[in-house]
Design an enzyme around this catalytic site. Structure first.
Site, PDB file in Angstrom:
ATOM      1  N   ASP A  27     -64.176  90.795 -31.018  1.00  0.00           N
ATOM      2  CA  ASP A  27     -63.823  89.387 -31.230  1.00  0.00           C
ATOM      3  C   ASP A  27     -62.436  89.081 -30.664  1.00  0.00           C
ATOM      4  O   ASP A  27     -61.580  89.960 -30.597  1.00  0.00           O
ATOM      5  CB  ASP A  27     -63.878  89.080 -32.739  1.00  0.00           C
ATOM      6  CG  ASP A  27     -63.951  87.585 -33.015  1.00  0.00           C
ATOM      7  OD1 ASP A  27     -64.240  86.805 -32.087  1.00  0.00           O
ATOM      8  OD2 ASP A  27     -63.698  87.200 -34.175  1.00  0.00           O
ATOM      9  N   HIS A  44     -63.807  86.586 -21.717  1.00  0.00           N
ATOM     10  CA  HIS A  44     -65.060  87.355 -21.781  1.00  0.00           C
ATOM     11  C   HIS A  44     -65.108  88.380 -20.654  1.00  0.00           C
ATOM     12  O   HIS A  44     -65.522  89.515 -20.842  1.00  0.00           O
ATOM     13  CB  HIS A  44     -66.268  86.418 -21.703  1.00  0.00           C
ATOM     14  CG  HIS A  44     -66.345  85.442 -22.848  1.00  0.00           C
ATOM     15  ND1 HIS A  44     -66.080  85.817 -24.147  1.00  0.00           N
ATOM     16  CD2 HIS A  44     -66.639  84.116 -22.895  1.00  0.00           C
ATOM     17  CE1 HIS A  44     -66.209  84.766 -24.939  1.00  0.00           C
ATOM     18  NE2 HIS A  44     -66.541  83.717 -24.203  1.00  0.00           N
ATOM     19  N   LEU A 138     -73.824 110.197 -25.477  1.00  0.00           N
ATOM     20  CA  LEU A 138     -73.493 109.058 -26.358  1.00  0.00           C
ATOM     21  C   LEU A 138     -74.606 108.028 -26.268  1.00  0.00           C
ATOM     22  O   LEU A 138     -75.137 107.775 -25.187  1.00  0.00           O
ATOM     23  CB  LEU A 138     -72.175 108.403 -25.889  1.00  0.00           C
ATOM     24  CG  LEU A 138     -71.739 107.123 -26.608  1.00  0.00           C
ATOM     25  CD1 LEU A 138     -71.227 107.445 -28.012  1.00  0.00           C
ATOM     26  CD2 LEU A 138     -70.627 106.397 -25.824  1.00  0.00           C
TER      27      LEU A 138
HETATM   28  C1  IPE Z   1     -68.929  87.553 -33.986  1.00  0.00           C
HETATM   29  O1  IPE Z   1     -67.880  86.821 -33.480  1.00  0.00           O
HETATM   30  C2  IPE Z   1     -69.998  87.729 -32.926  1.00  0.00           C
HETATM   31  C3  IPE Z   1     -69.685  88.650 -31.863  1.00  0.00           C
HETATM   32  C4  IPE Z   1     -68.601  89.357 -31.759  1.00  0.00           C
HETATM   33  C5  IPE Z   1     -70.689  88.795 -30.848  1.00  0.00           C
HETATM   34  P1  IPE Z   1     -67.801  85.235 -33.635  1.00  0.00           P
HETATM   35  O2  IPE Z   1     -66.538  84.807 -32.996  1.00  0.00           O
HETATM   36  O3  IPE Z   1     -69.058  84.614 -33.138  1.00  0.00           O
HETATM   37  O4  IPE Z   1     -67.742  85.075 -35.225  1.00  0.00           O
HETATM   38  P2  IPE Z   1     -67.099  83.932 -36.113  1.00  0.00           P
HETATM   39  O5  IPE Z   1     -67.671  82.636 -35.634  1.00  0.00           O
HETATM   40  O6  IPE Z   1     -65.620  83.982 -35.914  1.00  0.00           O
HETATM   41  O7  IPE Z   1     -67.484  84.284 -37.513  1.00  0.00           O
HETATM   42  C1  IPE Z   2     -65.870  87.406 -28.815  1.00  0.00           C
HETATM   43  O1  IPE Z   2     -64.851  86.513 -28.544  1.00  0.00           O
HETATM   44  C2  IPE Z   2     -67.065  87.250 -27.902  1.00  0.00           C
HETATM   45  C3  IPE Z   2     -68.221  86.639 -28.573  1.00  0.00           C
HETATM   46  C4  IPE Z   2     -68.281  86.277 -29.809  1.00  0.00           C
HETATM   47  C5  IPE Z   2     -69.422  86.417 -27.781  1.00  0.00           C
HETATM   48  P1  IPE Z   2     -64.877  84.991 -28.971  1.00  0.00           P
HETATM   49  O2  IPE Z   2     -65.519  84.196 -27.885  1.00  0.00           O
HETATM   50  O3  IPE Z   2     -65.497  84.806 -30.312  1.00  0.00           O
HETATM   51  O4  IPE Z   2     -63.335  84.671 -29.021  1.00  0.00           O
HETATM   52  P2  IPE Z   2     -62.531  83.855 -30.124  1.00  0.00           P
HETATM   53  O5  IPE Z   2     -62.928  84.394 -31.465  1.00  0.00           O
HETATM   54  O6  IPE Z   2     -62.938  82.425 -29.966  1.00  0.00           O
HETATM   55  O7  IPE Z   2     -61.106  84.102 -29.822  1.00  0.00           O
HETATM   56 MG    MG Z   3     -64.768  84.817 -32.190  1.00  0.00          MG
END
Ligand code: IPE
Ligand code: IPE
Ligand code: MG
Length: 250
Positions: A27, A44, A138
């Protein structure tokens, strides 16, 4: 090998107990990009580096299974352009990494409702699974279009169908039979769950499997996550006392 990396790895070896299965909620890509004045998709893309780092670290530490949460059921509610960028990253990752993963002995499986992916992404899923099949060093589970609740509902539905067809006695359904109907049927539960970017929540990840998993939350945004960060999580895990609801014998 940088000294802090090898020092940490040495300490892990001394600590002895290495988690068999590490799961990661990757995240913070969006915030990483925003903090640099970049569009979210740049975060990303940069996140692929951290995936590479984590695979290397898991291999070096002797972890057997690494499970990465890459795209949740709820992530389908993001703007179309962002979903497209995320799927693009999946396709790029597969083309760039699949041969190197196979060479390192990494077997990749993609778990989730992959029938929701478009044709190009489904092709990428097939290619990475085919190229890496049989890897013994792995197992890398990529959780894509995955939701913990959806997984549990699917399992309940498939068991109900078997029961209705007379192939399964309802009283024979227990926790292990239920776990065998989940996407993760072949894996032990995660020993350690890492979440980056500091959020203190599970976000619909492996709800069944994390019942007794040790949690490790780091403020580091996913694109900045390195092998040293992975080793720090493992070192922290080595100091945990896992009780599984029982008492420790003195
Ligand atoms: C969780 O992250 C999903 C992934 C890492 C794929 P999100 O960014 O979607 O989660 P919330 O919305 O902060 O709970
Ligand atoms: C994690 O990063 C990737 C996915 C959830 C797909 P985010 O896109 O959720 O990034 P933040 O949380 O908005 O910083
Ligand atoms: Mg996120």
């Amino acid at each position: 090998m940088s000294t802090d990396r090898s020092a940490r790895l040495g300490r892990i070896r001394l600590g002895g107990r290495v988690p068999r299965h590490v799961a990661v909620i990757m995240d913070g890509n969006g915030r990483w990009a925003t903090a640099r004045g970049l569009p979210r998709h740049a975060g990303h893309r940069e996140g692929m580096k951290a995936v590479r780092e984590s695979v290397k670290a898991a291999l070096a530490a002797g972890v057997e299974i690494l499970t990465l949460y890459a795209f949740s059921t709820e992530n389908w509610k993001r703007p179309k352009t962002e979903i497209k960028a995320l799927m693009g990253v999946l396709q790029i990752y597969v083309e760039k990494e699949r041969r190197a993963l196979a060479q390192q002995g990494v077997e990749v499986r993609v778990l989730g409702e992959t029938d929701r992916l478009n044709a190009l992404s489904r092709r990428a899923v097939r290619r990475i699974e085919e190229t890496t099949r049989g890897g013994r060093e792995l197992r890398l589970n990529l959780m894509i279009s995955y939701g913990g609740r959806e997984e549990i509902v699917r399992a309940a539905r498939s068991l109900a169908a078997e029961a209705q067809e007379g192939r399964l006695a309802p009283e024979s359904i227990d926790a292990s039979r239920f776990a065998a109907a989940l996407f993760t049927r072949d894996d032990p539960d995660p020993d350690l769950l890492i979440r980056t970017s500091g959020e203190l929540r599970i976000s619909n990840f492996m709800l069944w499997q994390v019942a007794y998993t040790e949690l490790y939350i780091t403020p580091v945004y996913w694109p900045d996550f390195t092998q040293a960060d992975f080793f720090d999580a493992v070192l922290d895990y080595q100091h945990r006392e896992r009780r599984f609801g029982t008492v420790t014998t003195a």
